[in-house]
Scaffold this motif. Structure first.
Motif, short mmCIF file in Angstrom:
data_model
loop_
_atom_site.label_atom_id
_atom_site.label_comp_id
_atom_site.label_asym_id
_atom_site.label_seq_id
_atom_site.Cartn_x
_atom_site.Cartn_y
_atom_site.Cartn_z
N PRO A 34 20.95 56.24 69.90
CA PRO A 34 19.73 56.42 69.82
C PRO A 34 19.24 57.40 69.80
O PRO A 34 20.12 58.91 68.88
N LYS A 35 18.43 57.34 68.53
CA LYS A 35 17.02 58.90 68.02
C LYS A 35 16.93 59.53 69.02
O LYS A 35 16.41 58.66 70.20
N LYS A 36 17.17 60.29 68.64
CA LYS A 36 16.34 61.62 70.22
C LYS A 36 15.06 62.36 69.10
O LYS A 36 14.45 62.46 67.84
N LEU A 37 14.39 62.08 70.10
CA LEU A 37 12.71 62.92 69.63
C LEU A 37 13.59 64.79 69.51
O LEU A 37 14.48 65.16 69.95
N THR A 38 12.74 64.96 67.98
CA THR A 38 13.05 66.31 67.47
C THR A 38 11.37 67.39 67.49
O THR A 38 10.74 67.25 68.02
N GLY A 171 9.41 52.11 71.23
CA GLY A 171 10.30 53.07 71.07
C GLY A 171 9.60 54.27 71.17
O GLY A 171 8.31 54.64 70.34
N LEU A 172 10.44 55.79 71.65
CA LEU A 172 9.71 57.15 72.11
C LEU A 172 9.96 57.56 70.43
O LEU A 172 8.79 58.94 70.44
N SER A 320 4.56 57.29 78.26
CA SER A 320 6.29 57.83 78.21
C SER A 320 6.82 58.93 79.30
O SER A 320 7.89 57.64 79.70
N SER A 321 5.72 59.25 80.04
CA SER A 321 6.34 60.51 80.76
C SER A 321 6.52 60.12 81.97
O SER A 321 7.06 60.05 82.67
N LYS A 344 17.34 46.26 75.36
CA LYS A 344 18.27 46.34 74.44
C LYS A 344 17.99 46.67 73.31
O LYS A 344 18.54 46.72 72.09
N TRP A 345 16.39 46.16 72.95
CA TRP A 345 16.02 46.05 71.56
C TRP A 345 15.33 47.74 71.18
O TRP A 345 16.17 48.13 70.01
N PHE A 346 14.97 48.34 72.20
CA PHE A 346 14.11 49.51 72.16
C PHE A 346 14.68 50.90 71.59
O PHE A 346 14.14 51.97 72.27
#
Length: 487
Positions: A34-38, A171-172, A320-321, A344-346
């Motif tokens: 999963p992509k992480k927040l930068t 997605g976040l 989101s929070s 499962k998708w996002f």
């Protein structure tokens, strides 16, 4: 003076980071991570958690006049925003999981207080979420009066809530980069407004204490300041989704504090100095009216469009929070495991999003002032517990590994927390009977929920997680000081 760690030992990585570092670089493997927040998206998510621009600062002038409003936005960040951001930086880097402040209270005072913290912060968050579609439609109705009342207004509020919740579901990472774009577009008209206003500014207007015969509304004034400059710790529930949180969080909080405070104060100086109107006109949305007076209708429309975009960013960040708080509480066993289910998708906590959205819709029919005040009171209770948890953990676990540590000894930390705590008590004292009733019912419901969950665990009616895993909690006792500069 902030000390730095002189050891050559790098910052400790979470188990997840170690896994990602040693994974083979095949396309198949990478796609599963999963992509992480930068850093940059996180900065703007924090910005929207707290502010979203100067769009709702105007009632401070209506309540107390230009001078007191300006002083409020100059001074309040130092006695409130900075301490809250510093505490968030320290505890989030010590406990970098999605449970955030819930785990802090649990580690300090046990499961009951952790659960109560979860109730107060979650409900204050979703009540806050409910205010954004209302605020959004309030701006839209200035361009399209049909949305001012009746069924068109209700349909618009419900429709916008559903659409924005779906965006959050996607997605976040998408939400984070959307926050960057929304912030830049919504703030640019204020850059123009501030520059165009310079030749029209008369500095003596900044010294006005308000019109004669107009009494000060301290409840509105303090609630406006509080609502515009709080919720810094909400981002702690996203810690599990952030890339290298021990490094990213302190820097993101520092930048967002400066960015947020600057963009409150610059437009307020510009408009109060350039425009002289009846004090009663300084209600939410007056900046758009001032833009028309200063530059013309074109800038008024741009600011109103920017206000709509800002409320979208506020909604997305808060949702989101709240959603990830639900997931985080499920991960540490405070609520049943199934509440932590992800798409499962996002890879988003779809059940947390759904629960937050439904509650927000349920309270969206409340008066806007009552919405803000109820959120503030619940949040105040949670923050008093958070300050107490922070101080207790500093005394109880002085050697807890803290990648960022506030460079103050315990006595000075007590003083740092006492000042904003006094303000929290003030917010509680000035609340109305309606707010007390709403907040009291929600608190009692939260207490009842804790004992219901305890019964469910005893009877094994539903499945619960065992508690924080090594990936969710890397905080351990150590004698090493991992401090590094933030200020």
């Amino acid at each position: 003076m902030v000390t730095t760690n002189n050891t050559t030992q790098p910052f400790p990585m979470t188990q997840q980071e170690e896994k990602e570092e040693h994974l083979p670089s095949s396309p198949t493997t990478t796609a599963k991570i999963p992509k992480k927040l930068t850093l940059v998206p996180l900065i703007f998510l924090i910005y929207f958690e707290v502010a979203g621009g100067p769009y709702s600062e105007e009632p401070a002038v209506q309540a107390a006049g230009p001078l007191i409003a300006l002083l409020g936005f100059l001074i309040f960040p130092f006695i409130w925003s900075v301490p809250e951001a510093l505490i968030t930086a320290e505890l989030t880097t010590a406990y970098p999981g999605n449970s955030g402040f819930v785990l802090w209270a649990e580690r300090a005072f046990g499961p009951f207080m952790g659960s109560l913290m979860g109730t107060w912060k979650f409900l204050s968050g979703v009540i806050n979420i409910a205010s954004f579609p209302v605020l959004c439609i309030d701006y839209i109705q200035k361009l399209f009066p049909v949305f001012s009342s009746g069924w068109p207004r209700h349909v618009a509020i419900v429709g916008s809530t559903l659409a924005l919740s779906f965006l959050n579901y996607t997605g976040l990472t998408i939400v984070g980069y959307a926050a960057v774009l929304l912030a830049l577009i919504s703030l640019f008209p204020f850059v123009l407004l501030s520059f165009i206003a310079i030749p029209k500014i008369q500095p003596h207007r900044w010294l006005s204490l308000g019109q004669k015969g107009v009494s000060r509304d301290w409840s509105l004034y303090f609630n406006t300041l509080f609502w515009n400059l709080n919720f810094w710790d909400n981002v702690s529930t996203l810690a599990g989704e952030v890339d290298k949180p021990h490094k990213t969080f302190p820097l993101a909080l520092l930048v967002s504090v400066i960015f947020t405070c600057v963009w409150y104060i610059i437009p307020l100086f510009a408009v109060t100095g350039a425009v002289s109107v009846d004090q009663s006109q300084w209600e939410t949305g007056f900046h758009a009216q001032a833009a028309e007076i200063i530059a013309g209708k074109w800038l008024k429309i741009w600011i109103e469009v920017g206000a709509v975009l800002s409320t979208i960013g506020l909604f997305e960040a808060e949702l989101s929070s709240s959603a990830f708080q639900v997931l985080g509480m499920a991960e540490i066993g405070f609520i049943p495991r199934f509440f932590g289910v992800r798409s499962k998708w996002f890879n988003t906590p779809w059940l947390g999003i759904l629960i937050s959205m439904v509650i927000a819709l349920a309270v969206s029919s409340m008066d806007f002032t009552d919405i803000i005040s109820s959120a503030n009171l619940l949040y105040s209770l949670g923050m008093l517990l958070e300050f107490a948890s922070f101080l207790w953990l500093r005394w109880k676990s002085p050697n807890l590994k803290r990648p960022y540590r506030i460079p103050l000894k315990l006595p000075l930390l007590v003083v740092m927390c006492l000042v904003p705590s006094g303000f929290l008590v003030l917010i509680i004292v000035i609340a109305t009977k309606t707010v007390y009733l709403v907040s009291g019912i929600m608190t009692l419901a939260g207490i009842g929920f804790f004992f219901l969950i305890k019964l469910c665990k005893t009877k094994k009616w539903v499945e619960f997680s065992d508690g924080p895993t090594e990936e969710q909690e890397v905080a351990v006792e150590t004698t090493r000081d991992w401090s590094f500069p933030i200020l």
